[in-house]
Design an enzyme around this catalytic site. Structure first.
Site, PDB file in Angstrom:
ATOM      1  N   GLU A  41      54.513  21.576  31.247  1.00  0.00           N
ATOM      2  CA  GLU A  41      53.315  21.620  30.394  1.00  0.00           C
ATOM      3  C   GLU A  41      52.731  23.023  30.348  1.00  0.00           C
ATOM      4  OE1 GLU A  41      48.950  20.302  31.520  1.00  0.00           O
ATOM      5  OE2 GLU A  41      50.172  18.532  31.067  1.00  0.00           O
TER       6      GLU A  41
ATOM      7  N   LYS B  23      55.938  14.408  38.707  1.00  0.00           N
ATOM      8  CA  LYS B  23      54.705  14.689  37.954  1.00  0.00           C
ATOM      9  C   LYS B  23      54.358  16.175  37.998  1.00  0.00           C
ATOM     10  CE  LYS B  23      50.918  13.940  35.621  1.00  0.00           C
ATOM     11  NZ  LYS B  23      50.062  15.080  35.897  1.00  0.00           N
TER      12      LYS B  23
END
Length: 257
Positions: A98, A91
């Site tokens: 991102e 993650k």
């Protein structure tokens, strides 16, 4: 712990540091309790319509939680990554990617605004959202945000909770080169105006070795703008002085002079 029994499952759906998750899993497993580091992506829309889960932990614990996570996830959005810690690690890598994508899109906006053509940003991002190589949810979000009435009032200050910093620190420890992600974190720092003295120091040194002027200088500006034989593509941009945005050359002088 006192409220849990052997065989229970704890799921941490936050952006926790994966080494903390490994430590916590080891502690609760002493009492036979499963700990799943459940990396979660999708934001509020994901909470409503289906999220993406990256789960680390013991296989038996995952099997207990799988029916619930399967119900909460989108198709293809549930993965048991591996042993304890792996879910939160994946993650955080996701968050680093991102950051890099956000920075790249932001620099694209900067180029479009600074270019020589009066393009409609909303139209461009709508076009990019349909069939282009870079089409993505982030591109669609940029299109939608540009269309908001208060877009021009969005401040330049960017806040974050620091998880990607952990990723960069770990990459440095392991000598894993991640220049794009590292730079994207640095750009967030720059948005907060944390460098109060660095540019002052650079100005002082430049003055020392080349008697370069302090502050703005019209003669230096003219040299920077006109010193090239080829044309410099810069559009005239209206600047909101209250936002203290960077001053571009054509905002400060008439190139026809």
């Amino acid at each position: 712990m006192k409220h849990l029994d052997e065989g229970d499952v704890v799921m941490d759906g936050g952006n926790s540091f994966w080494r903390d998750s490994m430590r916590r899993e080891e502690r609760v497993w002493e009492d036979g309790i499963y700990y799943l580091d459940t990396g979660t992506s999708g934001g509020p829309p994901g909470a409503r319509d289906g999220a993406c889960f990256m789960v680390g932990g013991r296989e038996e614990g995952f099997e207990i939680a799988e029916p619930i996570l399967d119900e909460l996830s989108v198709d293809g959005g549930l993965l048991h990554v591996g042993p304890p810690g792996s879910g939160h690690f994946v993650k955080l890598v996701h968050n680093g990617v991102e950051f890099g994508m956000l920075q790249s899109i932001a620099e694209g906006v900067e180029l479009l605004e600074a270019g020589d053509f009066d393009v409609d940003l909303e139209d461009v991002f709508n076009n990019w959202s349909n069939g282009s190589v870079i089409r993505s949810w982030l591109v669609e979000l940029m299109r939608d945000q540009i269309g908001e009435d208060n877009y021009e009032d969005v401040p330049n200050y960017i806040e974050d909770t620091g998880e990607v910093n952990w990723l960069v620190q770990e990459a440095f420890k392991g000598e894993t080169p991640i220049p794009v992600i590292s730079q994207s974190v640095t750009e967030l720092f720059k948005s907060r105006g944390n460098q109060e003295h660095a540019y002052q120091a650079i100005a002082a040194m430049r003055h020392g070795f080349g008697t370069h002027p302090f502050g703005e200088d019209d003669d230096i500006l003219k040299e920077r703008v006109t010193g090239r034989v080829d044309n410099v593509s810069r559009s005239h941009l209206e600047k909101d002085k209250e936002r203290k945005e960077a001053v571009r050359p054509k905002d400060r002088m008439d190139l026809d002079d």
